[in-house]
Design an enzyme around this catalytic site. Structure first.
Site, PDB file in Angstrom:
ATOM      1  N   HIS B 116       9.490  42.688  34.887  1.00  0.00           N
ATOM      2  CA  HIS B 116       8.148  42.200  34.526  1.00  0.00           C
ATOM      3  C   HIS B 116       8.185  40.947  33.651  1.00  0.00           C
ATOM      4  CE1 HIS B 116       3.919  42.969  32.867  1.00  0.00           C
ATOM      5  NE2 HIS B 116       3.752  42.999  34.166  1.00  0.00           N
ATOM      6  N   LYS B 118       8.399  37.078  32.331  1.00  0.00           N
ATOM      7  CA  LYS B 118       7.845  35.797  32.789  1.00  0.00           C
ATOM      8  C   LYS B 118       8.417  34.737  31.861  1.00  0.00           C
ATOM      9  CE  LYS B 118       4.176  38.972  32.990  1.00  0.00           C
ATOM     10  NZ  LYS B 118       4.466  39.502  34.286  1.00  0.00           N
ATOM     11  N   ASP B 123      18.119  24.213  30.212  1.00  0.00           N
ATOM     12  CA  ASP B 123      19.347  23.693  29.590  1.00  0.00           C
ATOM     13  C   ASP B 123      19.903  24.612  28.499  1.00  0.00           C
ATOM     14  OD1 ASP B 123      19.073  21.500  31.244  1.00  0.00           O
ATOM     15  OD2 ASP B 123      18.125  20.245  29.712  1.00  0.00           O
TER      16      ASP B 123
END
Ligand SMILES: [Zn+2]
Ligand SMILES: [Zn+2]
Lengths: 172, 172
Positions: B116, B118, B123
């Site tokens: 779940h 996000k 870099d």
């Protein structure tokens, strides 16, 4: 030193009764592991650290121990405001009714779009935010994250956004 | 000075063609507003700032311009890894197939629980995380947040968690 940390989930399921009944710390007879720090126990710890206010803005809220934490803070006189999504305030197992019944101030976003936030601000000083909805599935099963910070550059925008959303959803 | 900021959504819908065709900056004839900075254009800006690697860990990925950003970075030789949830990698409008076809390395969490998260790490230095899935609904309609930070105390745990999840989902 300012708090600035990340918690990952799922969290191990352990006993959290000591947060709610301090006397039973060493005498709980439930079958869960005791005396273990987990992502979830740390989350509860930070929420229960509120000394003046707690603003919660979460898409779905059905986790019972997070609800108990709010009820405990409410009984201590902490000002609590909960903003949630209308569509999910009516689902099975939601704690929204329990909070309302106890006298905690709850508002639902009534728009057709999702109020998809999952954040809380403690004492306008500590931000708790991430992917984690306040549900048992999120805590115990999903791969989730929560970030906990006192950095004012990150906290203050959420303080303002909560205030804006709260006023926008005034039911009167 | 380290980047440390919050973006709120929904974002105003404006033209983002200048990110993809620099020559057309002043000559785009599309009907959307031009030359306007929004939460979404800032998000694109930070993603496109990658100079060596981009690790993306998102539950659902169907937003076309975010997909175009990854394709552009891939064409520049940036190492991209995308980890997503199996259940949502098959839905309508997903960009996962497009990314795979272009040769970008994608892994799907095959467990029965939801991946779940996000978040993305640029870099191994810049963290992008919040409630926002990489979908058009999230960007243009929902109330969402994204936090963007270079604070190593917050970035490093996500760098490590990505690596852990990536290895756990090795398809071979
Ligand atoms: Zn117990
Ligand atoms: Zn245009």
């Amino acid at each position: 030193r300012a708090i600035n940390k990340v918690l990952f989930f799922p969290s191990e399921v352990t006993c959290v009764e000591h947060f709610f009944s301090p006397l039973s710390t060493h005498s709980c007879l439930c079958p869960l592991p005791h005396g273990v720090e987990t992502s979830f126990s740390r989350l509860l710890h930070y929420i229960l650290s509120a000394s003046s206010s707690l603003n919660v803005c979460v898409f779905s809220f059905s986790e019972v121990n997070l609800s108990r934490a709010l009820l405990l803070l409410h009984s201590r006189g902490i000002t609590i405001r909960v903003l949630t999504d209308r569509d999910y305030s009516a689902i099975n197992g939601t704690q929204i009714g329990v909070l309302r019944k106890a006298g905690i101030c709850v508002r639902c976003d009534r728009t057709s779009v999702h109020m998809h936030h999952k954040f809380a601000v403690v004492d306008e000083r500590l931000l708790i935010t991430g992917s984690l909805n306040w549900t048992q599935t999120a805590v115990q099963r999903n791969k989730e994250n929560i970030l906990i910070t006192e950095d004012p550059e990150l906290v203050q925008p959420f303080v303002k956004e909560f205030q804006r959303l709260w006023l926008n959803n005034n039911p009167t």
